[in-house]
Design a protein around this motif. Structure first.
Motif, mmCIF file in Angstrom:
data_model
loop_
_atom_site.group_PDB
_atom_site.id
_atom_site.type_symbol
_atom_site.label_atom_id
_atom_site.label_comp_id
_atom_site.label_asym_id
_atom_site.label_seq_id
_atom_site.Cartn_x
_atom_site.Cartn_y
_atom_site.Cartn_z
ATOM 1 N N ARG A 35 0.830 -1.199 0.000
ATOM 2 C CA ARG A 35 0.000 0.000 0.000
ATOM 3 C C ARG A 35 0.873 1.262 0.000
ATOM 4 N N VAL A 36 1.936 1.268 0.767
ATOM 5 C CA VAL A 36 2.836 2.426 0.787
ATOM 6 C C VAL A 36 3.448 2.633 -0.592
ATOM 7 N N TRP A 37 3.897 1.542 -1.195
ATOM 8 C CA TRP A 37 4.481 1.606 -2.545
ATOM 9 C C TRP A 37 3.479 2.170 -3.545
ATOM 10 N N LEU A 38 2.245 1.691 -3.490
ATOM 11 C CA LEU A 38 1.203 2.178 -4.398
ATOM 12 C C LEU A 38 0.880 3.650 -4.142
ATOM 13 N N ALA A 39 0.912 4.065 -2.872
ATOM 14 C CA ALA A 39 0.647 5.473 -2.550
ATOM 15 C C ALA A 39 1.707 6.375 -3.167
ATOM 16 N N VAL A 40 2.970 5.932 -3.135
ATOM 17 C CA VAL A 40 4.052 6.710 -3.757
ATOM 18 C C VAL A 40 3.832 6.783 -5.264
ATOM 19 N N LEU A 41 3.472 5.658 -5.868
ATOM 20 C CA LEU A 41 3.205 5.650 -7.308
ATOM 21 C C LEU A 41 2.035 6.571 -7.654
ATOM 22 N N PHE A 42 0.991 6.535 -6.835
ATOM 23 C CA PHE A 42 -0.172 7.387 -7.074
ATOM 24 C C PHE A 42 0.224 8.857 -7.064
ATOM 25 N N ALA A 43 0.999 9.269 -6.061
ATOM 26 C CA ALA A 43 1.426 10.665 -5.968
ATOM 27 C C ALA A 43 2.289 11.059 -7.160
ATOM 28 N N LEU A 44 3.148 10.154 -7.603
ATOM 29 C CA LEU A 44 4.021 10.445 -8.740
ATOM 30 C C LEU A 44 3.226 10.573 -10.040
ATOM 31 N N VAL A 45 2.221 9.728 -10.219
ATOM 32 C CA VAL A 45 1.411 9.808 -11.436
ATOM 33 C C VAL A 45 0.596 11.100 -11.447
ATOM 34 N N VAL A 46 0.065 11.503 -10.288
ATOM 35 C CA VAL A 46 -0.644 12.781 -10.207
ATOM 36 C C VAL A 46 0.300 13.925 -10.584
ATOM 37 N N ALA A 47 1.520 13.894 -10.046
ATOM 38 C CA ALA A 47 2.508 14.923 -10.392
ATOM 39 C C ALA A 47 2.834 14.885 -11.878
ATOM 40 N N MET A 48 2.896 13.681 -12.439
ATOM 41 C CA MET A 48 3.193 13.524 -13.864
ATOM 42 C C MET A 48 2.096 14.158 -14.721
ATOM 43 N N ILE A 49 0.844 13.969 -14.327
ATOM 44 C CA ILE A 49 -0.264 14.565 -15.067
ATOM 45 C C ILE A 49 -0.183 16.092 -15.015
ATOM 46 N N ALA A 50 0.142 16.628 -13.830
ATOM 47 C CA ALA A 50 0.255 18.083 -13.685
ATOM 48 C C ALA A 50 1.415 18.634 -14.505
ATOM 49 N N VAL A 51 2.568 17.987 -14.429
ATOM 50 C CA VAL A 51 3.744 18.437 -15.186
ATOM 51 C C VAL A 51 3.479 18.321 -16.680
ATOM 52 N N GLY A 52 2.788 17.247 -17.082
ATOM 53 C CA GLY A 52 2.446 17.100 -18.496
ATOM 54 C C GLY A 52 1.550 18.220 -18.976
ATOM 55 N N GLY A 53 0.584 18.617 -18.132
ATOM 56 C CA GLY A 53 -0.296 19.726 -18.497
ATOM 57 C C GLY A 53 0.461 21.029 -18.633
ATOM 58 N N LEU A 54 1.367 21.285 -17.704
ATOM 59 C CA LEU A 54 2.170 22.512 -17.782
ATOM 60 C C LEU A 54 3.126 22.479 -18.974
ATOM 61 N N THR A 55 3.619 21.299 -19.303
ATOM 62 C CA THR A 55 4.496 21.168 -20.468
ATOM 63 C C THR A 55 3.745 21.555 -21.740
ATOM 64 N N ARG A 56 2.505 21.124 -21.830
ATOM 65 C CA ARG A 56 1.708 21.469 -23.008
ATOM 66 C C ARG A 56 1.381 22.961 -23.016
ATOM 67 N N LEU A 57 0.983 23.506 -21.843
ATOM 68 C CA LEU A 57 0.580 24.912 -21.776
ATOM 69 C C LEU A 57 1.739 25.863 -22.053
ATOM 70 N N THR A 58 2.956 25.442 -21.758
ATOM 71 C CA THR A 58 4.127 26.275 -22.037
ATOM 72 C C THR A 58 4.687 26.037 -23.437
ATOM 73 N N GLY A 59 4.036 25.158 -24.199
ATOM 74 C CA GLY A 59 4.504 24.884 -25.558
ATOM 75 C C GLY A 59 5.836 24.170 -25.601
#
Length: 376
Positions: A35-59
């Motif tokens: 569960r701890v391992w999955l929680a870390v993965l969950f947080a990283l994927v959420v961060a990945m989605i946010a960074v991906g969105g900012l990457t697109r918005l900044t061109g």
């Protein structure tokens, strides 16, 4: 010696201790570690989605024109290396048609965004590998979960391949950014991975035997409703990716109408007609709005049905989905009416993450109800 009564012999005889089944045979801490391992993965994927969105918005998404999963982990380390990367970028349509005359320092800004996005993907892959093989080596893998956890790694690898497939669409022809439908596939798979991790985390939070017992109290009607909620939420996320891919959220900023009408002007102008579903900004935003209304109505309806549940915690889970849906709808309207500035767009995207996670939790509560007291 006096003969002992027969009832005394029966009631005082020692019995062998009960032995647990296969579900309880693994180490006691295995599900907690997973569960701890999955929680870390969950947080990283959420961060990945946010960074991906900012990457697109900044061109920044097309600043790295090659796919090097291993060697690409190292950024340019010298002036010559930076110039070489810049020269590769100056060949693609985005530079020739949009950013011609860009300085090296400006290129470095968008390069770091894309490099960070890809680097975070590598970190996620590393965390998955350490956790998965660590559970195997220490024999702490929860019984029956090897296949599900392996599937997460396979989907993560597939996501990397799809990411490059998406980027490659913007490197030729007259494309100024990546193809919107490829962006939708890329973001959609990210939400699939996120939903699976959330489900697995919820399952790891309770012993396997407790889940089996809870399933006997499963509420089939609410489980099916939860599946519809997850499916519709996912579909809305994909439509949102199409909106983002062509900046459709910035052209019609009135609400509830669109350019003064229920439907936008020129809704089916492109030929063939199906291109409007992907490339016509008014059409894409219209269907994103309509699907949002439908999703909200379904969420309210499912919450109303859940009020009849005998388990209060299950009802509260569906109520949480409804409350988040209200927030997300208001946030979407505000984002559109302000022409989708980057900070509102990212906040709206993060709201979609929360809404999906809550829908997954509600379905899990319906399938595996939490224990409650008789008084409750």
């Amino acid at each position: 010696m006096a003969k002992r009564p027969i009832f005394e012999e029966v009631t005082t005889a020692e019995r062998p201790a009960a032995r647990g089944g296969a579900i309880d045979a693994a180490r006691r801490g295995s599900r907690g570690a997973a569960r701890v391992w999955l929680a870390v993965l969950f947080a990283l994927v959420v961060a990945m989605i946010a960074v991906g969105g900012l990457t697109r918005l900044t061109g920044s998404g097309l600043s790295i024109t090659e796919w090097r999963p291993v060697t690409g982990a190292l950024p340019p380390m010298s002036a010559e290396a930076w110039q070489a990367e810049f020269d590769k970028y100056r060949v693609i349509p985005q530079y020739q048609l949009l950013n011609k005359g860009m300085e090296l320092s400006e290129f470095q800004f968008i390069y770091w965004w894309e490099w960070g996005h890809r680097q975070l993907g590598r970190i996620i892959g590393l965390v998955w590998a350490i956790g998965f093989f660590g559970l195997l080596v220490t024999r702490s893998m929860p019984v029956g979960w090897t296949g599900q956890f392996l599937a997460l790694g396979v989907l993560g690898g597939l996501q990397g391949v799809i990411g490059w497939w998406m980027v490659s669409s913007g490197l030729t022809g007259t494309m100024l950014s990546v193809a919107s439908y490829r962006l939708a596939v890329h973001l959609g798979l990210a939400f699939v991975i996120l939903g699976l991790i959330a489900w697995y985390m919820l399952s790891m939070s309770r012993p396997g035997g407790a889940l089996m017992q809870a399933r006997r109290l499963s509420e089939g009607r609410l489980v099916r409703a939860g599946s519809w909620l997850i499916g519709l939420t996912f579909f809305q996320v994909v439509l949102g990716a199409l909106v983002a891919g062509i900046d459709a959220g910035r052209n019609y900023i009135d609400w509830p109408l669109m350019a003064g009408g229920f439907t936008p002007p020129g809704m089916w102008d492109l030929e063939p007609w199906w291109r409007n579903l992907f490339e016509n900004d008014g059409t894409v935003q219209f269907f994103h709005r309509i699907t949002g209304y439908i999703l909200f109505a379904v969420i309210v309806g499912v919450w109303w049905v859940s009020r009849r549940s005998a388990n209060r915690k299950t009802t509260l889970a569906f109520m949480g989905v409804m409350h988040m849906a209200i927030v997300q709808m208001v946030l979407g309207i505000v984002t559109v009416m302000h022409s989708s500035p980057w900070y509102l767009a990212i906040l709206h995207q993060f709201g979609a993450v929360i809404l999906l996670a809550l829908a997954v939790r509600a379905r899990h509560r319906a399938k595996y109800p939490l224990p409650q007291s008789v008084r409750a």
